[in-house]
Design a protein around this motif. Structure first.
Motif, short mmCIF file in Angstrom:
data_model
loop_
_atom_site.label_atom_id
_atom_site.label_comp_id
_atom_site.label_asym_id
_atom_site.label_seq_id
_atom_site.Cartn_x
_atom_site.Cartn_y
_atom_site.Cartn_z
N ARG A 118 0.85 -1.19 0.00
CA ARG A 118 0.00 0.00 0.00
C ARG A 118 0.89 1.25 0.00
NH1 ARG A 118 -4.83 2.62 3.00
NH2 ARG A 118 -3.90 4.66 2.80
N LYS A 177 -3.94 11.83 -1.52
CA LYS A 177 -4.48 11.67 -0.18
C LYS A 177 -5.65 12.60 0.10
CE LYS A 177 -4.02 9.55 2.52
NZ LYS A 177 -4.83 8.31 2.52
N HIS A 208 -8.54 2.08 9.38
CA HIS A 208 -9.48 3.21 9.37
C HIS A 208 -10.71 2.95 10.24
CE1 HIS A 208 -6.81 4.21 6.06
NE2 HIS A 208 -7.07 5.45 6.41
MN MN Z 1 -5.04 6.57 6.02
#
Ligand code: MN
Ligand code: PEP
Length: 271
Positions: A40, A45, A204
């Protein structure tokens, strides 16, 4: 059910955002030592508050160069049709050896853009894999709708993966103080309906290092096909999501938990 790699439960891990070439090379080295071959590293972003927005376009050749050299596969988030086109063009440029996993995140659920980018991905080289997360708010019809839009654009289900990152806690109960609320049973219902692999993003959901372990432990009662986990080479200076990225050692513990070789222990919770 098709699989991204030959492990029982696939692990995709790496930094929230790609920060530098040096970081990428360090992460690849350590991740390979932990047996992780899909790395990843987000180039674009989306930020809750203004801040570092990633390398963007300039990171694509870096990501492809360094991963191809080291025989690992990059995974990154895209938000627009233009991002999709740039990835697909770069893959064509790098030729057959270029593999890519891309995903759409929880925060860009505009169906027009989703259809446009999915169409571009559907015309990409075969070794591109596409993941889509659930949207931010709780709504199973909407999540299934994302799947329908992607399929309607022509993207093959054999290269499509759903990822659960929890739903926004809003004003409801949140006794564990998680960043997002997981709905594991709903994921299994969705997996059954969509007939594609279902991954979990515990980073998350948790929002904090110690809670990532607890979330993974809870998820082991359900049949997730893979995990998307944030890991950083220097957790105290991460440019994004500083509270939830794990060390390589912690990732090793988590991998053993996922593979049923270790249970949750207090020492794993040390932040
Ligand atoms: Mn993140
Ligand atoms: C991420 O994966 O870094 C991200 C932004 O997550 P989400 O789309 O789940 O908010």
């Amino acid at each position: 059910m098709w699989k991204l790699d030959d492990s029982k439960k696939t692990i995709i891990a790496g930094p929230c955002a790609l920060e530098s070439k040096k970081q990428l090379v360090t992460c690849i080295k350590h991740l390979k030592e932990e047996g992780v071959k899909i790395v990843r590293a987000s180039l674009w972003k989306p930020r809750t508050n203004p801040g570092w927005e990633g390398w963007g376009f300039y990171g694509i050749p870096m990501l492809l160069d360094e991963t191809i050299k080291r025989n690992v596969v990059p995974a990154t988030e895209i938000m627009t049709a233009i991002h999709a086109q740039m990835i697909v063009d770069a893959m064509r440029h790098f030729g057959k050896k270029a593999k890519f996993v891309v995903w759409v995140g929880a925060r860009n659920q505009n169906h027009f853009e989703l259809r446009r980018l999915s169409k571009i991905l559907s015309e990409s080289p075969d070794n591109l894999y596409f993941m889509f997360k659930n949207q931010v708010w709780y709504d199973k019809k909407h999540w299934y709708g994302l799947f329908e839009h992607i399929i309607a654009s022509g993207f093959p289900p054999e290269r499509l993966i759903a990822v659960h990152r929890g739903f926004n806690p809003g004003y409801g109960e949140n006794p564990e103080q998680l960043r997002n609320i997981p709905e594991y049973a709903l994921c299994m219902e969705m997996k059954e309906k969509m007939k594609i692999p279902m991954y979990l993003d515990p980073s998350h959901i948790a929002g904090a290092r110690d809670k990532v372990f607890r979330v993974v432990e809870q998820s082991l009662h359900y049949d997730f096909d893979g995990y998307l986990i944030e890991v950083h080479d220097n957790i105290s200076v991460a440019k994004t999501d500083i509270n939830q990225q794990l060390t390589f050692e912690q990732l090793g513990h988590l991998r053993d938990m996922i593979n049923g070789k270790r249970t949750l222990e207090k020492d794993q919770l040390a932040a």
